[in-house]
Motif scaffolding. Structure first.
Motif, PDB file in Angstrom:
ATOM      1  N   LYS A  46       0.635  -1.384   0.156  1.00 21.63           N
ATOM      2  CA  LYS A  46       0.018   0.098  -0.054  1.00 21.63           C
ATOM      3  C   LYS A  46       0.981   1.706  -0.027  1.00 21.63           C
ATOM      4  CE  LYS A  46      -4.397  -2.040   2.527  1.00 21.63           C
ATOM      5  NZ  LYS A  46      -4.335  -1.563   3.846  1.00 21.63           N
ATOM      6  N   ASP A  47       2.090   1.296   1.247  1.00 17.71           N
ATOM      7  CA  ASP A  47       2.969   2.551   1.091  1.00 17.71           C
ATOM      8  C   ASP A  47       3.506   2.905  -0.061  1.00 17.71           C
ATOM      9  OD1 ASP A  47       6.049   3.017   1.806  1.00 17.71           O
ATOM     10  OD2 ASP A  47       4.387   4.937   2.543  1.00 17.71           O
ATOM     11  N   ALA A  48       4.069   1.466  -1.392  1.00 20.59           N
ATOM     12  CA  ALA A  48       4.677   1.280  -2.265  1.00 20.59           C
ATOM     13  C   ALA A  48       3.788   2.170  -3.324  1.00 20.59           C
ATOM     14  CB  ALA A  48       5.284   0.318  -2.378  1.00 20.59           C
ATOM     15  N   SER A  50       1.125   4.048  -3.666  1.00 19.88           N
ATOM     16  CA  SER A  50       0.743   5.510  -2.513  1.00 19.88           C
ATOM     17  C   SER A  50       1.610   6.473  -3.050  1.00 19.88           C
ATOM     18  CB  SER A  50       0.192   5.345  -1.565  1.00 19.88           C
ATOM     19  OG  SER A  50       0.908   5.178  -0.948  1.00 19.88           O
ATOM     20  N   ARG A  51       3.508   5.982  -2.713  1.00 20.89           N
ATOM     21  CA  ARG A  51       3.913   6.769  -3.049  1.00 20.89           C
ATOM     22  C   ARG A  51       4.196   7.192  -4.675  1.00 20.89           C
ATOM     23  NH1 ARG A  51       8.890   4.287  -1.091  1.00 20.89           N
ATOM     24  NH2 ARG A  51       7.379   2.962  -0.588  1.00 20.89           N
ATOM     25  N   VAL A  52       3.923   6.149  -5.467  1.00 19.73           N
ATOM     26  CA  VAL A  52       4.235   5.995  -6.883  1.00 19.73           C
ATOM     27  C   VAL A  52       3.248   6.791  -7.723  1.00 19.73           C
ATOM     28  CG1 VAL A  52       3.568   4.547  -9.183  1.00 19.73           C
ATOM     29  CG2 VAL A  52       5.249   3.766  -6.796  1.00 19.73           C
ATOM     30  N   ARG A  53       1.270   6.232  -6.997  1.00 21.63           N
ATOM     31  CA  ARG A  53       0.406   7.256  -7.554  1.00 21.63           C
ATOM     32  C   ARG A  53       0.408   8.585  -7.186  1.00 21.63           C
ATOM     33  NH1 ARG A  53      -3.399   6.062  -3.899  1.00 21.63           N
ATOM     34  NH2 ARG A  53      -3.464   3.414  -4.190  1.00 21.63           N
ATOM     35  N   GLU A  54       0.675   9.028  -6.706  1.00 25.10           N
ATOM     36  CA  GLU A  54       0.840  10.237  -5.792  1.00 25.10           C
ATOM     37  C   GLU A  54       2.404  10.924  -6.429  1.00 25.10           C
ATOM     38  OE1 GLU A  54      -2.355  10.271  -4.571  1.00 25.10           O
ATOM     39  OE2 GLU A  54      -1.598  12.343  -5.182  1.00 25.10           O
ATOM     40  N   SER A  55       3.733  10.952  -7.130  1.00 25.84           N
ATOM     41  CA  SER A  55       4.643  11.219  -7.154  1.00 25.84           C
ATOM     42  C   SER A  55       4.025  12.516  -8.808  1.00 25.84           C
ATOM     43  CB  SER A  55       5.968   9.873  -7.860  1.00 25.84           C
ATOM     44  OG  SER A  55       5.411   9.518  -8.613  1.00 25.84           O
ATOM     45  N   GLU A  56       5.437  13.707  -7.848  1.00 22.55           N
ATOM     46  CA  GLU A  56       4.897  14.618  -9.320  1.00 22.55           C
ATOM     47  C   GLU A  56       5.531  13.754 -10.325  1.00 22.55           C
ATOM     48  OE1 GLU A  56       4.639  17.613 -10.985  1.00 22.55           O
ATOM     49  OE2 GLU A  56       5.086  17.391  -8.987  1.00 22.55           O
ATOM     50  N   GLN A  59       1.962  11.776 -11.844  1.00 28.58           N
ATOM     51  CA  GLN A  59       1.320  13.309 -11.993  1.00 28.58           C
ATOM     52  C   GLN A  59       2.109  14.134 -13.566  1.00 28.58           C
ATOM     53  OE1 GLN A  59       1.143  16.096  -9.366  1.00 28.58           O
ATOM     54  NE2 GLN A  59       0.330  14.938  -7.574  1.00 28.58           N
TER      55      GLN A  59
END
Length: 93
Positions: A46-48, A50-56, A59
Motif C-alpha cells: 500500500k505504501d509503495a 500510494s507513493r507511486v500514485r502520488e509522485s510528481e 502526475q
C-alpha cells in the motif's frame, strides 16, 4: 487495480511458503506467522503504490497522456508503419 491485487496475492503465497519452510511449529502458530507477514506485506505494498500514485512523475505522465493522447496514437501508427517498412527491407536470415 487487478494487477496490484494479483501482486498482493502472489506476495501472500510466497510469504506463506516461506513461513511454512522456516517453521516446524504447530499450525496455529504458523497461521499467526503468515498473518503477520501478510499484514507487513500489505502495508508495504500500500505504501509503495500510494507513493507511486502520488509522485510528481506519475502526475506529469497522466497530464501528458490526457493532453497528448491523440498525438501519441498518431506517433504509434507512424512507428508501426516504419517498423513494417524496415521488416520488408530486411532480407530473411
Amino acid at each position: 487495480m487487478k494487477a496490484s491485487l494479483l501482486f498482493l496475492l502472489a506476495c501472500a503465497a510466497v510469504l506463506a511458503l516461506g513461513a511454512r519452510a522456516d517453521s516446524a511449529e504447530e499450525p496455529k502458530a504458523l497461521v499467526q506467522k503468515v498473518q503477520e507477514l501478510a499484514q507487513k506485506a500489505t502495508a508495504m505494498a500500500k505504501d509503495a503504490f500510494s507513493r507511486v500514485r502520488e509522485s510528481e512523475a506519475a502526475q506529469q505522465a497522466r497530464r501528458w497522456l490526457s493532453d497528448n493522447a491523440e498525438l501519441a496514437k498518431q506517433r504509434l501508427v507512424w512507428l508501426k508503419e516504419q517498423l513494417a517498412e524496415l521488416l520488408k527491407k530486411t532480407p530473411p536470415a
